[in-house]
Design a protein around this motif. Structure first.
Motif, PDB file in Angstrom:
ATOM      1  N   GLN A 910       0.832  -1.202   0.000  1.00 22.94           N
ATOM      2  CA  GLN A 910       0.000   0.000   0.000  1.00 22.94           C
ATOM      3  C   GLN A 910       0.869   1.256   0.000  1.00 22.94           C
ATOM      4  O   GLN A 910       0.533   2.260  -0.637  1.00 22.94           O
ATOM      5  CB  GLN A 910      -0.926   0.019   1.216  1.00 22.94           C
ATOM      6  CG  GLN A 910      -2.051  -1.004   1.158  1.00 22.94           C
ATOM      7  CD  GLN A 910      -1.632  -2.324   1.794  1.00 22.94           C
ATOM      8  OE1 GLN A 910      -0.481  -2.754   1.670  1.00 22.94           O
ATOM      9  NE2 GLN A 910      -2.555  -2.954   2.480  1.00 22.94           N
ATOM     10  N   ALA A 911       1.992   1.203   0.710  1.00 23.92           N
ATOM     11  CA  ALA A 911       2.888   2.355   0.744  1.00 23.92           C
ATOM     12  C   ALA A 911       3.443   2.659  -0.634  1.00 23.92           C
ATOM     13  O   ALA A 911       3.523   3.824  -1.050  1.00 23.92           O
ATOM     14  CB  ALA A 911       4.020   2.106   1.728  1.00 23.92           C
ATOM     15  N   ALA A 912       3.816   1.613  -1.358  1.00 24.56           N
ATOM     16  CA  ALA A 912       4.358   1.818  -2.703  1.00 24.56           C
ATOM     17  C   ALA A 912       3.297   2.418  -3.629  1.00 24.56           C
ATOM     18  O   ALA A 912       3.580   3.341  -4.405  1.00 24.56           O
ATOM     19  CB  ALA A 912       4.869   0.497  -3.267  1.00 24.56           C
ATOM     20  N   ALA A 913       2.084   1.894  -3.538  1.00 20.36           N
ATOM     21  CA  ALA A 913       1.013   2.423  -4.384  1.00 20.36           C
ATOM     22  C   ALA A 913       0.729   3.887  -4.044  1.00 20.36           C
ATOM     23  O   ALA A 913       0.547   4.729  -4.937  1.00 20.36           O
ATOM     24  CB  ALA A 913      -0.250   1.580  -4.227  1.00 20.36           C
ATOM     25  N   GLY A 914       0.691   4.214  -2.765  1.00 28.42           N
ATOM     26  CA  GLY A 914       0.427   5.591  -2.359  1.00 28.42           C
ATOM     27  C   GLY A 914       1.530   6.532  -2.777  1.00 28.42           C
ATOM     28  O   GLY A 914       1.270   7.667  -3.222  1.00 28.42           O
ATOM     29  N   LEU A 938       9.261   5.671  -1.517  1.00 25.75           N
ATOM     30  CA  LEU A 938       8.891   4.673  -2.524  1.00 25.75           C
ATOM     31  C   LEU A 938       9.940   3.573  -2.587  1.00 25.75           C
ATOM     32  O   LEU A 938       9.604   2.380  -2.672  1.00 25.75           O
ATOM     33  CB  LEU A 938       8.741   5.345  -3.891  1.00 25.75           C
ATOM     34  CG  LEU A 938       8.458   4.421  -5.070  1.00 25.75           C
ATOM     35  CD1 LEU A 938       7.185   3.613  -4.842  1.00 25.75           C
ATOM     36  CD2 LEU A 938       8.353   5.219  -6.363  1.00 25.75           C
ATOM     37  N   GLY A 939      11.220   3.948  -2.525  1.00 26.81           N
ATOM     38  CA  GLY A 939      12.266   2.933  -2.530  1.00 26.81           C
ATOM     39  C   GLY A 939      12.167   2.001  -1.340  1.00 26.81           C
ATOM     40  O   GLY A 939      12.337   0.779  -1.470  1.00 26.81           O
ATOM     41  N   ARG A 940      11.883   2.557  -0.158  1.00 28.35           N
ATOM     42  CA  ARG A 940      11.717   1.707   1.025  1.00 28.35           C
ATOM     43  C   ARG A 940      10.565   0.719   0.831  1.00 28.35           C
ATOM     44  O   ARG A 940      10.667  -0.458   1.199  1.00 28.35           O
ATOM     45  CB  ARG A 940      11.457   2.570   2.267  1.00 28.35           C
ATOM     46  CG  ARG A 940      12.624   3.405   2.748  1.00 28.35           C
ATOM     47  CD  ARG A 940      12.222   4.209   3.988  1.00 28.35           C
ATOM     48  NE  ARG A 940      13.255   5.075   4.480  1.00 28.35           N
ATOM     49  CZ  ARG A 940      14.223   4.700   5.326  1.00 28.35           C
ATOM     50  NH1 ARG A 940      14.243   3.449   5.764  1.00 28.35           N
ATOM     51  NH2 ARG A 940      15.129   5.575   5.737  1.00 28.35           N
TER      52      ARG A 940
END
Length: 983
Positions: A910-914, A938-940
């Motif tokens: 979800q973090a990557a999508a956000g 995003l990298g994390r």
């Protein structure tokens, strides 16, 4: 309690079919039933399993044995048949009579197909397949999206039994196939930037599904992120080798090679992106043709033949050249309307304003064309070359006519040409396009005497012309057979029944010297306008002169009424009468504009005829008053409790009154270009202060991606003008406005310098509110520059200053900003307390927009304190307000902060999508430093879902940004990259 690590889904709602009349069922989620929109009791899990098994058979009979196997599998209870009959009896009581039938030792449910959401989805998917086969890709995309909307979580959710388990897996696979098809079409129509976010989440949820990886690579490549696209391939290759011991499928390897080779075809989508949940857009932008079009028969045939041949030839381009007023646009529009059947996919039109000093920029026109063709704003690139490439791709396979009116030169229109067979461009210009390769050139001269007389007759009437034929010939000859001049003269005569044609002819004879200049290029147009202007009534002439003074691209009726100092209905009468004379155009209901040459002529009339000259200054002053008074009301309705209005320059002319915040906001953005044009021309000693205050009142425009550059330009111009006028109060306020623009753009050093200068000037002039604003901005800038002690000092001063001014909204803003300083220095408890104080103050004032900024600050503090659920709720609430208020910068930043919460909560997908969504929203605004922050998160997130290659690319880009800015965040990113470099 912490959220689980599963994906968040929106609150469950009744599916679309449940809202209608009759009995409806859902299986693409929990198994449910509705009657006339009201839910029916679902019964026990086994009863739902029976209902699901029957609904999935689409009206076919299932035997008792099949149903027992479906519900209990290989180990049914001893009384399974009796239990089955009990469940069936209960269902029969719940459902309408005749719906659950018993036959041949089994059961069936007989309802209309549309009553079951699965059947609806299947019908939509079938229609999408047909649309795809017919080449209607946009329609197919929308049908698939509509089918996917019917899903409401996991299909057959919580239904027991082996049959439900099998069907659940089948439906999930089908849903994934539909998503892949829709995403494939998203990329074909240019929505690659939006697709990256969704594909990032999907590849995390289905890491071994290679088609999703392929689509992600393509979406990243088309978004200009080639290194990330290649990193996806490397991640996929490693994952497949580790998990399955196989190589990627050939399609994925081929895509990698094409990306490495920078294949031009790979970067080209098939058609423009259509807005979500909309129908395919077929623009029809041609202006209305004149009903009394006359003559030009040879040109009509010639151009018509050229356009008709466009379908089977290389793109047709015809360019009409001639002096102003010769009828180029009238002819082009007439021919374009006649050719519409040859261009079934639409017609585009733009006035390029080539005759004026501010010709339309090709990239601006391309942006408007792409939107008209259905491209989402977020999918429109920034550069001219990229926009031109997407525009040509959008027209590929379509048959569209493009009318480029009033072009400056060939260089202006080359990027606007379609470039493919089937489409055509029709160009009008005062200059001959001799350097436009392949164009069919037409030099349009004045009308023949016969055509000119025919046009004059159609407007004036057969009877009057026949009785005075020679005088009529004298009139058209005096007009130089120029169509616009003839139309104006004839319209004046037609409106005055007491005049004879001879009277008009005599008037023209008196002006013979000027009319002789009709043969001298632009002077011909001026002479023609002089004729029309001379026929105006005094009030019309005054309106014509004064309205021409405004710099904006057009003017609203309300703004025009202010300039003319007339009541609204009276101003409308005058403006509409000017439209009738062709000296003014009606751009849209309630909006008016001048042709660029007419505007120049109107200004020359104002210089010559406006006595005393002070009246022109008063008209522009009233326009400035109108914009300032109205913008101040917009500001106030969006920011209740804010005291800015008490510190603005007084106005003598009232503005508009709004009761609805959306109407107020719509006005501000609709008037943005005209309002900022008014600011730019209000740089004199009597206007510069009000112009600066207008910028302050229109602060929202600084944060809009569409207007931030124009806002910055106006702020800089006013600062320099105020300095030249030796007005330190106005100069200080302009410097503070400019500081705010730099803050939004991420230019913190420049912003800090401007804020400090504004603070100094405000102190010299005892401008209390400006000092508060300056201190607030200086504290923010200090935060971004890592000068934390200075930031706390400045923001504490801002809190005290706002409190002394009794400006609760400003105090709340400073408190929320101060919380950020305490947060970064480790005093989390104080940060939470300060941001909560500020948010509560906003809420008490009913200040929704700034309350969202408070929730944003509170969300950050709660995140760092570990209260992730509360932080998410605060940030989500802020995000909704930012979106509704068109605050793109803060919408993007809220998405970024929500991604941080997801990452902290162990939800990397979800973090990557956000974070991907944040990058899309922030494109072109916010500055490099903010982009570096988003890329780091995003990298994390990507690293957390196993996409380490792509994470490395994001971190490397972030490192490049930070090193260029000499930002301390570079060390943090180096640490993230170190393990990857070692590996």
């Amino acid at each position: 309690m912490e959220r689980d690590s599963g994906p968040r889904v929106p609150e469950q709602r009744a599916p679309r079919q449940s809202r209608g009349a009759g009995l409806c069922f859902s299986v693409l989620g929990p198994v449910r039933a509705w009657r006339d929109g009201e839910p029916l009791p679902p019964g026990s899990p086994q009863q739902r399993a029976l209902l699901a098994a029957l609904l999935m058979r689409d009206g076919r009979t299932a035997t008792s044995g099949e149903l027992i196997d479906a519900i209990w599998g290989e180990e049914p209870p001893s009384q399974a048949l009796a239990a089955l009959r009990t469940y069936a009896s209960r269902l029969r009581k719940i459902l309408d009579p005749g719906v659950l039938v018993s036959e041949s030792g089994g059961y069936a449910i007989r309802v209309r197909a549309e009553a079951v959401d699965l059947n609806q989805a299947q019908q939509l998917a079938a229609r999408a397949e047909k649309a795809t086969a017919a080449g209607a890709r946009t329609e197919a995309r929308e049908l698939i999206a509509e089918a996917l909307e019917l899903w409401d979580g996991e299909p057959l959710a919580n239904v027991p039994g082996p049959y439900a388990e099998t069907q659940r897996a089948r439906l999930e696979e089908w849903k994934l196939q539909l998503i892949e098809s829709r995403l494939d079409m998203d990329l074909e129509v240019g929505a690659h930037a939006e697709a990256v976010s969704e594909l990032t989440a999907l590849t995390a949820a289905h890491p071994l599904r290679e088609r999703l990886r392929e689509l992600l690579m393509l979406a990243l490549y088309r978004s200009g992120r080639q290194a990330e696209a290649l990193a996806v391939y490397a991640d996929t290759h490693r994952l497949l080798a580790d998990e399955l011991g196989v190589d990627p499928r050939p399609e994925l390897s081929l895509l990698q090679q094409r990306i490495l080779q920078a294949d031009a075809e790979l970067a080209r989508p098939a058609e423009p992106a259509a807005p979500a949940a909309s129908t395919a857009l077929r623009p029809a932008q041609l202006p209305a043709t004149v009903p009394d079009f006359t003559g030009r028969a040879a040109f009509v045939r010639e151009l018509g033949d050229r356009l008709a041949a466009a379908e089977t030839s290389v793109m047709a381009v015809s360019a009409l050249a001639g002096i102003g007023g010769v009828g180029k646009t009238t002819l082009a529009v007439h021919v374009a309307h006649a050719a519409r059947p040859h261009f079934p996919d639409g017609q585009l039109y733009v006035d390029l304003q080539g005759a004026g000093s501010r010709a339309a920029e090709p990239e601006t026109v391309l942006g408007a064309f792409l939107r008209a063709l259905g491209t989402n704003d977020s999918a429109i690139p920034d550069s001219l070359d990229e926009r031109a490439a997407l525009y040509r791709s959008a027209l590929d396979g379509r048959r569209v006519l493009v009318l480029l009116d009033n072009a400056r030169d060939a260089a202006q229109i080359r990027p606007l040409l379609p470039g493919t067979a089937g489409s055509a461009a029709l160009v009008t210009s005062r200059a001959r396009m001799v350097d436009l390769a392949g164009a069919h050139l037409i030099d349009l001269d004045v009308m023949s005497p016969e055509e000119a007389l025919q046009l004059f007759t159609r407007i004036v009437g057969e009877e009057r012309v026949t009785s005075e034929r020679q005088a009529s010939l004298d009139v058209v000859a005096a007009c130089g057979f120029l169509p616009l001049a003839i139309r104006i003269a004839a319209s004046r005569l037609a409106a005055r029944r007491t005049w004879t044609v001879s009277v008009l002819a005599a008037k023209l004879a008196d002006e013979r010297r000027r009319l002789d200049e009709l043969q001298a290029g632009d002077l011909a147009v001026k002479a023609t306008f002089e004729l029309g202007y001379g026929q105006l009534e005094p009030q019309q002439a005054r309106a014509f002169r004064l309205l021409g003074l405004a710099d904006g691209p057009d003017i609203s009726l309300a703004a025009a009424a202010a300039m003319l100092d007339l009541e609204l209905h009276r101003a409308e009468d005058v403006l509409e009468s000017l439209v009738d004379t062709s000296l003014l155009e009606s751009a849209a209901p309630g909006r008016y504009r001048f042709h660029d040459l007419v505007r120049l002529y109107a200004r020359s009339c104002a210089e010559r005829d406006e006595q005393p000259q002070v009246e022109t200054e008063l008209a522009l002053s009233r326009l400035l008053d109108f914009y300032l008074a109205t913008a101040a009301r917009v500001y106030a309705i969006e920011r209740p409790g804010d005291r800015l209005a008490d510190h603005l320059e007084p106005t003598t002319y009232d503005g508009l009154v709004f009761t609805d915040p959306h109407d107020a906001r719509d006005w501000l953005y609709a008037e943005a270009m005209s309002l900022l044009a008014c600011v730019r021309q209000s740089t004199g000693p009597g206007t510069v202060r009000r112009a600066v205050d207008l910028l302050w009142s229109a602060l929202d425009l600084a944060e809009s991606g569409a207007n931030s550059k124009e806002y910055a330009s106006a702020a800089g111009l006013l600062r320099d003008a105020a300095r030249a006028e030796q007005d330190p109060r106005a100069e200080g306020r302009a410097a503070i406005a400019l500081a705010y623009v730099h803050h939004v753009a991420g230019r913190f050093d420049q912003g800090s310098r401007e804020a400090a200068e504004g603070d100094r000037l405000a102190g010299d002039t005892q401008d209390a509110l400006s000092r508060c604003w300056a201190a607030n901005l200086r504290g923010i800038m200090a935060f971004y520059q890592n000068h934390f002690e200075e930031g706390i000092e400045q923001l504490s001063r801002a809190v005290a200053g706002f409190r002394a001014c009794e400006d609760a909204a400003g105090e709340a803003s400073a408190l929320c900003n101060l919380s950020r300083l305490h947060l970064v220095t480790g005093d989390v408890a104080t940060a939470v307390d300060l941001s909560r104080q500020g948010t509560e103050m906003y809420d008490r004032m009913g200040h929704a927009l700034k309350g969202a900024n408070g929730r944003y600050a509170l969300g950050l503090a709660l995140t760092q304190s570990g209260r992730l659920d509360d932080a998410f709720d605060q940030l989500q609430g802020a995000l909704e307000v930012f979106r509704d208020s068109r605050q793109r910068l803060w919408e993007g930043m809220a998405l970024f902060r929500i991604a941080e919460v997801d990452l902290a909560a162990g939800r990397p997908a979800q973090a990557a999508a956000g974070a991907e969504m944040a990058l899309t929203v922030l494109r072109g605004i916010g500055g490099d430093w903010r982009r570096g922050n988003v890329l780091t998160v995003l990298g994390r997130a990507l690293s957390g879902i196993g996409q380490s290659g792509r994470a490395r690319v994001c971190w490397q880009e972030a490192l490049t940004i930070y090193e260029g800015l000499e930002s301390p965040e570079a060390d943090q990113v180096r640490k993230l990259l170190a393990p990857l470099a070692a590996a």
